[in-house]
Scaffold this motif. Structure first.
Motif, mmCIF file in Angstrom:
data_model
loop_
_atom_site.group_PDB
_atom_site.id
_atom_site.type_symbol
_atom_site.label_atom_id
_atom_site.label_comp_id
_atom_site.label_asym_id
_atom_site.label_seq_id
_atom_site.Cartn_x
_atom_site.Cartn_y
_atom_site.Cartn_z
ATOM 1 N N TYR A 125 0.799 -1.222 0.000
ATOM 2 C CA TYR A 125 0.000 0.000 0.000
ATOM 3 C C TYR A 125 0.833 1.274 0.000
ATOM 4 O O TYR A 125 0.467 2.247 -0.658
ATOM 5 N N LEU A 126 1.952 1.281 0.715
ATOM 6 C CA LEU A 126 2.777 2.491 0.721
ATOM 7 C C LEU A 126 3.373 2.753 -0.661
ATOM 8 O O LEU A 126 3.446 3.907 -1.093
ATOM 9 N N ASN A 127 3.775 1.698 -1.359
ATOM 10 C CA ASN A 127 4.278 1.883 -2.726
ATOM 11 C C ASN A 127 3.167 2.382 -3.643
ATOM 12 O O ASN A 127 3.398 3.255 -4.489
ATOM 13 N N ALA A 128 1.968 1.833 -3.490
ATOM 14 C CA ALA A 128 0.837 2.283 -4.304
ATOM 15 C C ALA A 128 0.587 3.769 -4.071
ATOM 16 O O ALA A 128 0.412 4.545 -5.020
ATOM 17 N N ILE A 129 0.593 4.157 -2.801
ATOM 18 C CA ILE A 129 0.376 5.574 -2.466
ATOM 19 C C ILE A 129 1.450 6.439 -3.109
ATOM 20 O O ILE A 129 1.148 7.491 -3.679
ATOM 21 N N ASP A 130 2.696 5.990 -3.065
ATOM 22 C CA ASP A 130 3.798 6.754 -3.650
ATOM 23 C C ASP A 130 3.584 6.960 -5.153
ATOM 24 O O ASP A 130 3.677 8.084 -5.659
ATOM 25 N N TYR A 131 3.310 5.876 -5.880
ATOM 26 C CA TYR A 131 3.082 6.001 -7.326
ATOM 27 C C TYR A 131 1.923 6.953 -7.603
ATOM 28 O O TYR A 131 2.010 7.828 -8.472
ATOM 29 N N TRP A 132 0.828 6.763 -6.885
ATOM 30 C CA TRP A 132 -0.367 7.564 -7.163
ATOM 31 C C TRP A 132 -0.179 9.027 -6.772
ATOM 32 O O TRP A 132 -0.668 9.923 -7.460
ATOM 33 N N GLN A 133 0.562 9.290 -5.685
ATOM 34 C CA GLN A 133 0.829 10.680 -5.320
ATOM 35 C C GLN A 133 1.661 11.370 -6.405
ATOM 36 O O GLN A 133 1.413 12.538 -6.721
ATOM 37 N N ARG A 134 2.630 10.653 -6.936
ATOM 38 C CA ARG A 134 3.443 11.218 -8.017
ATOM 39 C C ARG A 134 2.580 11.545 -9.236
ATOM 40 O O ARG A 134 2.743 12.598 -9.864
ATOM 41 N N ALA A 135 1.642 10.655 -9.554
ATOM 42 C CA ALA A 135 0.760 10.894 -10.702
ATOM 43 C C ALA A 135 -0.161 12.082 -10.441
ATOM 44 O O ALA A 135 -0.367 12.914 -11.329
ATOM 45 N N VAL A 136 -0.709 12.164 -9.219
ATOM 46 C CA VAL A 136 -1.606 13.279 -8.880
ATOM 47 C C VAL A 136 -0.857 14.603 -8.980
ATOM 48 O O VAL A 136 -1.390 15.597 -9.483
ATOM 49 N N LYS A 137 0.387 14.604 -8.529
ATOM 50 C CA LYS A 137 1.191 15.833 -8.611
ATOM 51 C C LYS A 137 1.328 16.286 -10.066
ATOM 52 O O LYS A 137 1.263 17.477 -10.365
ATOM 53 N N ILE A 153 -5.711 6.513 -3.227
ATOM 54 C CA ILE A 153 -4.763 6.784 -2.143
ATOM 55 C C ILE A 153 -5.456 6.631 -0.791
ATOM 56 O O ILE A 153 -4.921 6.001 0.126
ATOM 57 N N GLU A 154 -6.650 7.189 -0.672
ATOM 58 C CA GLU A 154 -7.395 7.090 0.586
ATOM 59 C C GLU A 154 -7.718 5.634 0.915
ATOM 60 O O GLU A 154 -7.621 5.216 2.070
ATOM 61 N N LYS A 155 -8.088 4.862 -0.084
ATOM 62 C CA LYS A 155 -8.386 3.442 0.136
ATOM 63 C C LYS A 155 -7.119 2.695 0.559
ATOM 64 O O LYS A 155 -7.154 1.865 1.464
ATOM 65 N N ALA A 156 -5.993 2.997 -0.085
ATOM 66 C CA ALA A 156 -4.725 2.351 0.268
ATOM 67 C C ALA A 156 -4.320 2.705 1.695
ATOM 68 O O ALA A 156 -3.835 1.838 2.436
ATOM 69 N N LYS A 157 -4.521 3.959 2.102
ATOM 70 C CA LYS A 157 -4.218 4.364 3.484
ATOM 71 C C LYS A 157 -5.053 3.544 4.465
ATOM 72 O O LYS A 157 -4.523 3.012 5.453
ATOM 73 N N ALA A 158 -6.350 3.458 4.199
ATOM 74 C CA ALA A 158 -7.252 2.733 5.094
ATOM 75 C C ALA A 158 -6.861 1.261 5.193
ATOM 76 O O ALA A 158 -6.831 0.688 6.290
ATOM 77 N N LEU A 159 -6.560 0.643 4.060
ATOM 78 C CA LEU A 159 -6.181 -0.773 4.078
ATOM 79 C C LEU A 159 -4.829 -0.981 4.756
ATOM 80 O O LEU A 159 -4.626 -1.970 5.470
#
Length: 188
Positions: A125-137, A153-159
């Protein structure tokens, strides 16, 4: 075709896919005698994707990759076509292709999104968040794609938290990295 599609957009209509069908037939005919023309393969892939024929799009992108592996864009588009062809099923092949695309083109939002999906499918999940944050930026948080990725990202944080991750580690991970700079000024 481009002018007709543009006019349809201005008129708030869907583009006429008949134009794409004609172009696809012409491209396929040309590719019978000119199989090495990467532009023809690329146009065939794009037009096939436009018509939601992701199997044909994936085959055309693969023809390009077979001849030239230098384009992160083409690799990312191939990974996406495969993902859509397979009804949103993530595989190791798709995930690895998206990651390889990022080694060539680190800011490719398609590859970042797919790499995030791949990491998420592996419960990373942390890697998923990293990739998605980079894309959102890159996309902007208010764009359609940015909003969708923010939900992911929110779903990955919760999981991550539900599966035993700590809030402290999550916050450290999410905290922007800051750099401090000290400047001394000598008035003399």
């Amino acid at each position: 075709k481009q002018n007709a599609d543009y006019q349809a957009m201005l008129d708030k209509r869907m583009p006429d896919l008949a134009h794409s069908s004609v172009l696809i037939e012409q491209l396929e005919a040309r590719l019978e005698s000119d199989t090495e023309n990467l532009q023809y393969w690329f146009l065939l892939a794009r037009l096939s994707s436009e018509r939601n024929d992701f199997a044909k799009a994936a085959r055309a992108y693969q023809e390009i990759i077979n001849r030239d592996q230098s384009s992160g864009l083409v690799m990312a588009e191939l990974a996406q076509a495969m993902f859509l062809r397979d009804k949103h099923k993530m595989t190791d092949e798709i995930g690895q292709m998206a990651k390889k695309a990022l080694t060539i083109e680190s800011d490719n939002t398609t590859a970042l999104g797919l790499s995030g999906i791949y990491a998420f499918s592996k419960k990373e999940y942390l890697n998923a968040i990293d990739y998605w944050q980079r894309a959102v930026k890159l996309l902007g948080g208010n764009s359609e794609g940015g909003r969708g990725l923010t939900q992911g990202i929110e779903k990955a944080k919760a999981l991550y938290l539900a599966e035993g991750g700590t809030e402290e580690k999550l916050q450290k991970f999410l905290s922007p990295k800051s750099i401090s700079l000290s400047v001394a000024v000598d008035p003399n």
